[in-house]
Design an enzyme around this catalytic site. Structure first.
Site, mmCIF file in Angstrom:
data_model
loop_
_atom_site.group_PDB
_atom_site.id
_atom_site.type_symbol
_atom_site.label_atom_id
_atom_site.label_comp_id
_atom_site.label_asym_id
_atom_site.label_seq_id
_atom_site.Cartn_x
_atom_site.Cartn_y
_atom_site.Cartn_z
ATOM 1 N N SER B 150 -8.433 -3.904 8.493
ATOM 2 C CA SER B 150 -9.526 -3.702 7.371
ATOM 3 C C SER B 150 -11.042 -4.044 7.851
ATOM 4 O O SER B 150 -11.051 -4.893 8.566
ATOM 5 C CB SER B 150 -8.789 -4.534 6.302
ATOM 6 N N TYR B 163 -7.435 -13.088 3.215
ATOM 7 C CA TYR B 163 -7.051 -11.871 3.811
ATOM 8 C C TYR B 163 -7.775 -11.389 4.818
ATOM 9 O O TYR B 163 -7.279 -10.683 5.880
ATOM 10 C CB TYR B 163 -7.148 -10.884 2.487
HETATM 11 N N1 LIG Z 1 -6.086 -0.393 -0.060
HETATM 12 C C1 LIG Z 1 -7.227 -0.799 0.688
HETATM 13 O O1 LIG Z 1 -8.365 -0.637 0.016
HETATM 14 C C2 LIG Z 1 -7.056 -1.173 2.032
HETATM 15 C C3 LIG Z 1 -8.030 -1.398 2.589
HETATM 16 C C4 LIG Z 1 -7.950 -1.711 4.238
HETATM 17 C C5 LIG Z 1 -6.933 -1.988 4.848
HETATM 18 N N2 LIG Z 1 -5.632 -1.722 3.738
HETATM 19 C C6 LIG Z 1 -4.421 -2.015 4.446
HETATM 20 O O2 LIG Z 1 -3.662 -0.868 4.578
HETATM 21 C C7 LIG Z 1 -2.239 -1.208 4.585
HETATM 22 C C8 LIG Z 1 -1.575 -0.393 3.355
HETATM 23 O O3 LIG Z 1 -1.950 -0.751 2.280
HETATM 24 P P1 LIG Z 1 -2.092 0.290 0.952
HETATM 25 O O4 LIG Z 1 -3.478 0.254 0.637
HETATM 26 O O5 LIG Z 1 -1.254 1.481 1.255
HETATM 27 O O6 LIG Z 1 -1.480 -0.814 0.078
HETATM 28 P P2 LIG Z 1 0.136 -0.802 -0.547
HETATM 29 O O7 LIG Z 1 0.609 0.508 -1.222
HETATM 30 O O8 LIG Z 1 0.038 -1.898 -1.502
HETATM 31 O O9 LIG Z 1 1.037 -1.274 0.547
HETATM 32 C C9 LIG Z 1 1.208 -2.278 1.128
HETATM 33 C C10 LIG Z 1 2.629 -2.484 1.546
HETATM 34 O O10 LIG Z 1 2.766 -3.709 1.974
HETATM 35 C C11 LIG Z 1 4.262 -4.084 1.542
HETATM 36 N N3 LIG Z 1 4.488 -5.569 1.754
HETATM 37 C C12 LIG Z 1 3.706 -6.390 1.080
HETATM 38 N N4 LIG Z 1 4.217 -7.501 1.311
HETATM 39 C C13 LIG Z 1 5.427 -7.232 2.024
HETATM 40 C C14 LIG Z 1 6.466 -8.040 2.775
HETATM 41 N N5 LIG Z 1 6.480 -9.588 2.523
HETATM 42 N N6 LIG Z 1 7.450 -7.603 3.325
HETATM 43 C C15 LIG Z 1 7.414 -6.306 3.638
HETATM 44 N N7 LIG Z 1 6.476 -5.562 3.156
HETATM 45 C C16 LIG Z 1 5.406 -6.178 2.449
HETATM 46 C C17 LIG Z 1 4.164 -3.434 0.565
HETATM 47 O O11 LIG Z 1 5.734 -3.485 -0.141
HETATM 48 P P3 LIG Z 1 6.224 -3.628 -1.494
HETATM 49 O O12 LIG Z 1 5.883 -2.153 -2.327
HETATM 50 O O13 LIG Z 1 7.605 -3.934 -1.397
HETATM 51 O O14 LIG Z 1 5.382 -4.642 -2.032
HETATM 52 C C18 LIG Z 1 3.712 -2.210 0.395
HETATM 53 O O15 LIG Z 1 4.513 -1.312 0.795
HETATM 54 C C19 LIG Z 1 -2.273 -2.842 4.267
HETATM 55 O O16 LIG Z 1 -2.118 -3.317 5.617
HETATM 56 C C20 LIG Z 1 -3.506 -2.878 3.823
HETATM 57 O O17 LIG Z 1 -3.918 -4.414 4.016
HETATM 58 C C21 LIG Z 1 -5.825 -1.449 2.545
#
Ligand SMILES: NC(=O)c1ccc[n+]([C@@H]2O[C@H](COP(=O)([O-])OP(=O)(O)OC[C@H]3O[C@@H](n4cnc5c(N)ncnc54)[C@H](OP(=O)(O)O)[C@@H]3O)[C@@H](O)[C@H]2O)c1
Ligand SMILES: Cc1cc2nc3c(=O)[nH]c(=O)nc-3n(C[C@H](O)[C@H](O)[C@H](O)COP(=O)(O)OP(=O)(O)OC[C@H]3O[C@@H](n4cnc5c(N)ncnc54)[C@H](O)[C@@H]3O)c2cc1C
Lengths: 480, 257
Positions: B150, B163
């Site tokens: 990120s 984070y």
């Molecule tokens: N959204 C943004 O703005 C953004 C920006 C930069 C980077 N990212 C990164 O992109 C990636 C995907 O994020 P997203 O935006 O698609 O958000 P998201 O839909 O909330 O996805 C996050 C995922 O991580 C899983 N997770 C959380 N805690 C966990 C645990 N203890 N064990 C196993 N799985 C766990 C969640 O599973 P559950 O459904 O079971 O909670 C969910 O599937 C992440 O690494 C995030 O940091 C996101």
């Protein structure tokens, strides 16, 4: 069989291998045996395994991620040439360059030349390669009268008569039936190593295609270079060269003493890989412009060296690095005469997707080869060099695959690094027959390349147990 | 096998229920990647996702459950995912590491449990999973790893520094791994999205530069084709953060997003 080409111990190392296009790479253990028996041992003890020649296939055919790659270039003895018949027996790792240097001084020429001399006899058989004389002389394997094949179930001596099934599965079989350790090739007699060449320049593709059909009847060799970067309706303007072996009487006096001259063996080498490549649309457009206008509008009977006629690219040993780190893909397809509009269609689609076409070569094919996976079939074949990083390229090629398959055409596996498995059987309807042959010689599914795994040609080992039984029942008679 | 455009035929997705991962899986299946192992925390969501992926045309979909709070589980989870494909004679062409959590309540830094959880889920577990995946791919002779980092880890800010720190860790680890794997046939792509409109960010103020989950997926696929080691989404963030990295703390503090 003459002196060996590589000295010392057999070599082994874990190495990253890629094809000539440098767009796919995988690591394997590479072994370079120095004797056919070593090959036989490897094939019967290691898995997965694939043979590799000089790595001039453009894609992933001669690599085997995580497995064993048998580098055949250590086996390159050339046997005595039979002056009466022109037959010569050579090792599977012999390069066509090496073979030619032995036979041309005695007036015997290779029956089929690809666009480079740096391919091995094994690779030429495995891809059942074609030359500019395909319309007249057919493909490479049609000039092979005998071969020795090391397979996981033993070594076979094959001729097209004695075991046509395995012979024609091996010809064009991309190494998936075994490793060719020796082959007997019928050379063709020539008075000179020079070519008598006609050149014609055409302002558009239709004119060029009409002229090529005519040239086929009159010349043993023919090919057209296309300028696909030219603007508008000039896209596909062409320089056609058609040639025949020059007779002794056709040579000018100054060449008379060099009638059987050999091409230079030294080539330039680019000492580094430019990260972003030196070839870009601008440079290529400029090059094409020069190349096109440099060619005479019409010229007849010019005497050219075999090197400049057959292998102009060989002047630079590693020109493929000019595409930069990303590499390139060559898209070569064949379509029948009834679908000849696809030649222009493919160029048009690539152009409207703004994909630069860096090299385009058009040829006519004669008959099909009996090889189960051989590429040639009657019609037109177009080969295009495309930078693999071009945006949109994956989608366009996918669409073109469908059009070509629908028209009954196919793409060339020796050039491929991106076809998907679903169209393979449409393009190569004899694929099922290859599976039968493989059940016989390789029931455990040892022989596999990145290409065969990508295209689903080789089954996953999970099914191997089942296949083993069927093969044990049908053991065969030609086995040594 | 990965083809000349870096398109895989099989993939292991760790954190498969994430919105970004879902968008990516959809694109991959459309490109011919039809053998997938989906791994995630929530059983119900995971089953639903597997159904969805099958319906888009994947011929083989298997699921594995994991919880990223347990760092050691990463080894077993990765092995299980690889085994599901390799036992059938298929190579693992792509591994995606997408699981992550936001953890930036104003006083979160006071709570060691939150800090531990944030660092474990965003850094420790992914790093162990990367290490294990990289070893297996190395043995296999080819493969690609895609890691969700990120921009939060590039110039860390007060509002989400736990984070950000964890992401900086995984970003650095993945880039180091990429170097270590040079010449091995294994490529690593580190993805650095800015703000992405997903479940993770719902309810937050949307900044001027925001991407959708599918924008990220498209950028990843394009990055596979170009063999990019770092992918910024949108690409303009490369320059934005090139500058952000240079800004003095007093100025960085005043930038509202
Ligand atoms: N959204 C943004 O703005 C953004 C920006 C930069 C980077 N990212 C990164 O992109 C990636 C995907 O994020 P997203 O935006 O698609 O958000 P998201 O839909 O909330 O996805 C996050 C995922 O991580 C899983 N997770 C959380 N805690 C966990 C645990 N203890 N064990 C196993 N799985 C766990 C969640 O599973 P559950 O459904 O079971 O909670 C969910 O599937 C992440 O690494 C995030 O940091 C996101
Ligand atoms: C500049 C250039 C121009 C070309 N022009 C043409 C052309 O005009 N016509 C044409 O048909 N092709 C052409 N090609 C393609 C080339 O002829 C084929 O790809 C050929 O197979 C390359 O031979 P190689 O020895 O390099 O084999 P590799 O690329 O190393 O291997 C190719 C295939 O052959 C198998 N193989 C290699 N050796 C053996 C063996 N001993 N036993 C069994 N299997 C083996 C491999 O497993 C692999 O499947 C051209 C290539 C280049 C680079």
């Amino acid at each position: 069989m003459g002196e060996p080409c590589a000295r010392g111990e057999s070599r082994r190392s874990a190495r990253l291998l890629s094809g000539w296009g440098r767009a796919t790479a995988s690591r394997a253990e590479v072994l370079q045996p120095r004797a056919a028996v070593e090959v036989e041992t490897l094939v019967s003890t290691r898995s997965p395994l694939i043979a590799r020649g000089l790595g001039r296939s453009y894609g992933d055919a001669a690599q085997c991620a995580g497995g064993t790659v048998v580098d055949m270039t250590g086996l390159c003895a050339v046997g005595p040439l039979q002056e009466r018949t022109g037959l010569v027996e050579v090792d599977g790792g012999t390069s066509l360059d090496r073979l030619m240097r032995r036979t041309i001084p005695r007036g015997w020429f290779l029956p089929v030349w690809p666009g480079t001399r740096q391919v091995t006899v094994g690779g030429a058989i495995a891809a059942d390669i074609h030359g500019k004389n395909h319309h007249r002389d057919g493909s490479f394997a049609q000039h092979v009268s005998r071969l020795t094949l090391a397979t996981p179930t033993g070594t076979y001596e094959l001729t097209p008569e004695r075991d046509p099934e395995l012979f024609w599965a091996t010809a064009g079989g991309m190494g998936l039936t075994g490793v060719v350790t020796r082959a007997t090739i019928s050379m063709i007699p020539v008075e000179t190593s020079w070519m008598s060449v006609d050149t014609d320049r055409f302002d558009d593709l239709d004119e060029a295609m009409a002229a090529m059909q005519q040239a086929d009847a009159d010349h043993r060799y023919s090919v057209a270079w296309l300028d696909c970067m030219a603007p508008g309706r000039h896209a596909g303007r062409a320089v056609m060269t058609a040639g025949d072996h020059a007779k002794g009487s056709e040579l000018p006096a100054r060449l008379a003493r060099k009638a059987l001259a050999l091409p230079r063996s030294r080539a330039l080498r680019i000492p580094f890989t430019p990260t972003h490549g030196l070839l870009n649309p601008l440079a290529v457009t400029a090059f094409n412009e020069t190349w096109f206008w440099k060619a005479p509008r019409r010229e007849r009977g010019r005497i050219c060296s075999m090197g400049s006629f057959f292998h102009p690219l060989d002047a630079v040993a590693n020109w493929n690095v000019l595409y930069g780190r990303g590499g390139f893909v060559q898209y070569q397809f064949v379509v029948g005469d009834t679908a000849s509009e696809l030649v222009a269609g493919v160029i048009g689609e690539l152009r409207s997707a703004r994909v630069p076409i860096f090299l385009a070569v058009l040829k006519r094919f004669g008959g099909s080869s009996p090889g189960l996976l051989s590429f040639p079939m009657p019609g037109w074949t177009l080969a295009l060099d495309l930078p693999s990083r071009a945006p949109g390229l994956p989608d366009v090629l996918r669409r073109l695959d469908h059009k070509i398959a629908e028209s009954g055409g196919r793409v060339y596996l020796a050039k491929d690094a991106r076809l998907s498995p679903d169209l393979l059987e449409v393009m190569y309807p004899k694929l099922g027959d290859l599976a039968h042959v493989r059940d016989r010689v390789d029931p455990a599914g040892v022989l596999a390349s990145d290409l065969s795994r990508r295209l689903g040609i080789t089954d996953a080992p999970a099914h191997a147990g089942l296949r083993k039984m069927t093969a044990a029942e049908g053991s065969n008679s030609q086995k040594r | 096998m990965n083809n000349a455009f870096g398109h895989p035929q099989s993939a292991v997705v760790l954190g498969a229920t994430s919105d970004i991962a879902r968008a990516l899986t959809t694109r991959l299946v459309a490109l011919g990647c039809d053998r997938l192992v989906l791994a995630a925390r929530d059983e119900v969501q995971l089953a639903a996702e597997a159904q969805r992926v099958k319906a888009t045309g994947a011929s083989f979909v298997e699921t594995v459950r994991f919880d990223a709070v347990d760092t050691h589980s990463a080894i077993e989870v990765v092995d299980q995912c690889f085994e599901a494909l390799q036992a059938r004679g298929w190579q693992v062409d792509l591994v995606v590491v997408a699981a992550g959590i936001l953890c930036d309540g104003v006083d979160d830094w006071r709570d060691p449990a939150v800090v531990e959880r944030c660092v474990t889920v965003n850094f420790s577990w992914p790093s162990v999973a990367l290490s294990r995946s990289a070893s297996s791919l190395h043995r296999q002779g080819q493969g690609t790893i895609v890691v969700l980092s990120s921009v939060a880890g590039i110039r860390i800010r007060r509002s989400n520094f736990i984070y950000g720190a964890a992401k900086a860790g995984v970003d650095g680890f993945a880039h180091g791994l990429a170097e270590a794997l040079r010449g091995s046939g294994v490529n690593v792509q580190v993805v650095r999205p800015g703000f992405v409109k997903t479940r993770m960010t719902t309810g937050r103020r949307v900044p001027p530069i925001a991407a959708s989950a599918d924008d990220v997926a498209a950028a990843i696929v394009r990055g596979l084709q170009t063999r990019a080691d770092t992918v910024w989404v949108p690409t303009s963030l490369r320059w934005v953060f090139g500058v952000a990295r240079m800004l003095p703390a007093w100025l960085w503090r005043r930038i509202p997003f």
